[in-house]
Write a protein that holds these residues in place. Structure first.
Motif, PDB file in Angstrom:
ATOM      1  N   ALA A  42      -6.824   3.433 -11.385  1.00 59.50           N
ATOM      2  CA  ALA A  42      -5.970   4.620 -11.247  1.00 59.50           C
ATOM      3  C   ALA A  42      -6.151   5.313  -9.902  1.00 59.50           C
ATOM      4  CB  ALA A  42      -6.272   5.598 -12.387  1.00 59.50           C
ATOM      5  N   ARG A  43      -7.294   5.109  -9.247  1.00 55.69           N
ATOM      6  CA  ARG A  43      -7.558   5.765  -7.972  1.00 55.69           C
ATOM      7  C   ARG A  43      -7.011   4.997  -6.783  1.00 55.69           C
ATOM      8  NH1 ARG A  43     -13.820   5.529  -8.375  1.00 55.69           N
ATOM      9  NH2 ARG A  43     -13.106   3.430  -8.984  1.00 55.69           N
ATOM     10  N   VAL A  93     -17.045  -3.946  -6.759  1.00 52.56           N
ATOM     11  CA  VAL A  93     -16.165  -3.322  -5.771  1.00 52.56           C
ATOM     12  C   VAL A  93     -14.728  -3.183  -6.287  1.00 52.56           C
ATOM     13  CG1 VAL A  93     -17.553  -4.056  -3.798  1.00 52.56           C
ATOM     14  CG2 VAL A  93     -15.738  -5.567  -4.681  1.00 52.56           C
ATOM     15  N   LEU A  94     -14.493  -3.452  -7.569  1.00 53.79           N
ATOM     16  CA  LEU A  94     -13.142  -3.273  -8.102  1.00 53.79           C
ATOM     17  C   LEU A  94     -12.730  -1.803  -7.987  1.00 53.79           C
ATOM     18  CD1 LEU A  94     -12.945  -5.480 -11.323  1.00 53.79           C
ATOM     19  CD2 LEU A  94     -11.822  -5.844  -9.135  1.00 53.79           C
ATOM     20  N   GLY A  95     -11.461  -1.589  -7.652  1.00 55.00           N
ATOM     21  CA  GLY A  95     -10.971  -0.227  -7.473  1.00 55.00           C
ATOM     22  C   GLY A  95     -10.919   0.193  -6.028  1.00 55.00           C
ATOM     23  N   GLN A  96     -11.556  -0.583  -5.124  1.00 50.52           N
ATOM     24  CA  GLN A  96     -11.461  -0.309  -3.702  1.00 50.52           C
ATOM     25  C   GLN A  96     -10.294  -1.092  -3.105  1.00 50.52           C
ATOM     26  OE1 GLN A  96     -15.215  -0.473  -1.551  1.00 50.52           O
ATOM     27  NE2 GLN A  96     -16.373  -0.261  -3.454  1.00 50.52           N
ATOM     28  N   LEU A  97      -9.863  -0.680  -1.917  1.00 50.81           N
ATOM     29  CA  LEU A  97      -8.676  -1.296  -1.336  1.00 50.81           C
ATOM     30  C   LEU A  97      -8.982  -2.601  -0.609  1.00 50.81           C
ATOM     31  CD1 LEU A  97      -6.726   1.796   0.047  1.00 50.81           C
ATOM     32  CD2 LEU A  97      -6.248   0.465  -1.997  1.00 50.81           C
ATOM     33  N   TRP A  98     -10.153  -2.708   0.007  1.00 54.62           N
ATOM     34  CA  TRP A  98     -10.406  -3.901   0.813  1.00 54.62           C
ATOM     35  C   TRP A  98     -10.437  -5.186  -0.017  1.00 54.62           C
ATOM     36  CZ3 TRP A  98     -14.563  -7.064   0.066  1.00 54.62           C
ATOM     37  CH2 TRP A  98     -15.704  -6.536  -0.563  1.00 54.62           C
ATOM     38  N   LEU A 140       3.827   8.598  -5.086  1.00 53.46           N
ATOM     39  CA  LEU A 140       4.491   7.494  -4.407  1.00 53.46           C
ATOM     40  C   LEU A 140       4.071   7.412  -2.944  1.00 53.46           C
ATOM     41  CD1 LEU A 140       8.128   7.759  -5.839  1.00 53.46           C
ATOM     42  CD2 LEU A 140       6.417   6.024  -6.372  1.00 53.46           C
ATOM     43  N   ARG A 141       3.965   8.568  -2.299  1.00 51.74           N
ATOM     44  CA  ARG A 141       3.578   8.571  -0.890  1.00 51.74           C
ATOM     45  C   ARG A 141       2.169   8.002  -0.701  1.00 51.74           C
ATOM     46  NH1 ARG A 141       4.473  13.411  -0.176  1.00 51.74           N
ATOM     47  NH2 ARG A 141       2.367  14.279  -0.268  1.00 51.74           N
ATOM     48  N   GLN A 142       1.241   8.426  -1.542  1.00 52.28           N
ATOM     49  CA  GLN A 142      -0.129   7.926  -1.427  1.00 52.28           C
ATOM     50  C   GLN A 142      -0.213   6.440  -1.777  1.00 52.28           C
ATOM     51  OE1 GLN A 142      -2.414  10.507  -3.948  1.00 52.28           O
ATOM     52  NE2 GLN A 142      -2.128  12.300  -2.622  1.00 52.28           N
ATOM     53  N   ALA A 143       0.581   6.013  -2.768  1.00 49.02           N
ATOM     54  CA  ALA A 143       0.598   4.592  -3.118  1.00 49.02           C
ATOM     55  C   ALA A 143       1.146   3.754  -1.972  1.00 49.02           C
ATOM     56  CB  ALA A 143       1.429   4.385  -4.381  1.00 49.02           C
TER      57      ALA A 143
END
Length: 266
Positions: free
Chosen positions: A214-215, A129-134, A61-64
């Motif tokens: 998942a990452r 680039v799917l799976g990255q945050l930007w 939860l913290r990392q999410a």
């Protein structure tokens, strides 16, 4: 006199009912987050803050939550220059196809989010680039950018053109006029839009669900994955954290620019 009093009673009755309906879910979640039991119940089975300690110790939860903050920051940073310049342009200048642009700004509210999400999933998937945050931050910016533009436009519409003309007559170059006259005038709208974009990106679920893996799971997606198995009080506690974040944003908005400007921008 009696008719006026009856009208007042009816109006305040409807106001009270509306307030109860709007605040009831928040009250239930707040009470459930302080339960001493192991299941979500309302009224709570005793009072305890152990679930807030549990979410502090839950690394997933913290990392999410940290990922959600990163997504919100990316969305806000991108939306500030784009939304500010677009809002000023729409308010100050006669832009070609202005009506078409305004209709286009309504598309995020007319096209279902699932459609926008699938489209962006295909675009970012082809880019690899799917799976990255930007990409999630960019997607949140795209679907919520009209809020930023409308907030800036509301402030820019009150800009006194005589100030810019006076500065131009005094020899001020366009960039200097923008930095010292235009930008300070629209700053309340920029702040309003930025805070709104941050909160909307922090809470975005459907588009994020289609773009993360998942990452890179964000907090709304993490909560969704958790409640598919069992709803525990720690999820109520993290929901309260979301509510507190929104409350802090509204407080900052009121202190910095005033809620009246925010309501006018809507």
């Amino acid at each position: 006199m009696i008719g006026s009093r009856s009208k007042t009673i009816v109006i305040w009755t409807f106001v009270a009912i509306a307030l109860i309906l709007l605040s009831a879910p928040t009250i239930v979640v707040l009470g459930a987050s302080f339960t001493a039991g192991n299941m979500i119940t309302f009224p709570p089975q005793g009072l305890s803050v152990k679930w807030y300690g549990a979410i502090l110790g839950a690394s997933d939860l913290r990392q999410a939550f940290i990922r959600s903050l990163i997504v919100s920051a990316i969305c806000t940073v991108v939306s500030i220059p784009v939304g500010t310049l677009a809002g000023i342009a729409l308010a100050k200048y006669k832009v070609r196809f202005e009506k078409a642009i305004q209709i286009y700004l309504l598309l995020p509210f007319t096209i279902p989010l699932i459609g926008s999400g699938i489209g962006m999933m295909l675009v970012f998937g082809n880019m690899g680039v799917l799976g990255q945050l930007w990409p999630v931050g960019i997607a949140c910016c795209v679907i919520n950018l009209p809020f930023m533009i409308w907030a800036v436009t509301a402030s820019a519409s009150n800009l006194n053109e005589d100030l810019e003309l006076a500065a131009a007559n005094c020899g001020a170059p366009p960039l200097q006029r923008f930095l010292y006259i235009t930008l300070p005038a629209v700053l309340p709208g920029v702040i309003t839009g930025s805070l709104l974009m941050f909160i909307l990106a922090l809470n975005e679920f459907l588009v994020s669900l289609l773009l993360v893996d998942a990452r890179s799971v964000t907090l709304p997606v993490q909560i969704y994955n958790s409640i598919r198995s069992i709803i525990t009080p720690d999820l109520a506690a993290i929901s309260v954290v979301f509510i507190v974040c929104a409350g802090i944003a509204i407080t900052l908005l009121d202190r910095l620019v005033g809620l009246d400007i925010f309501l006018k921008s809507k």
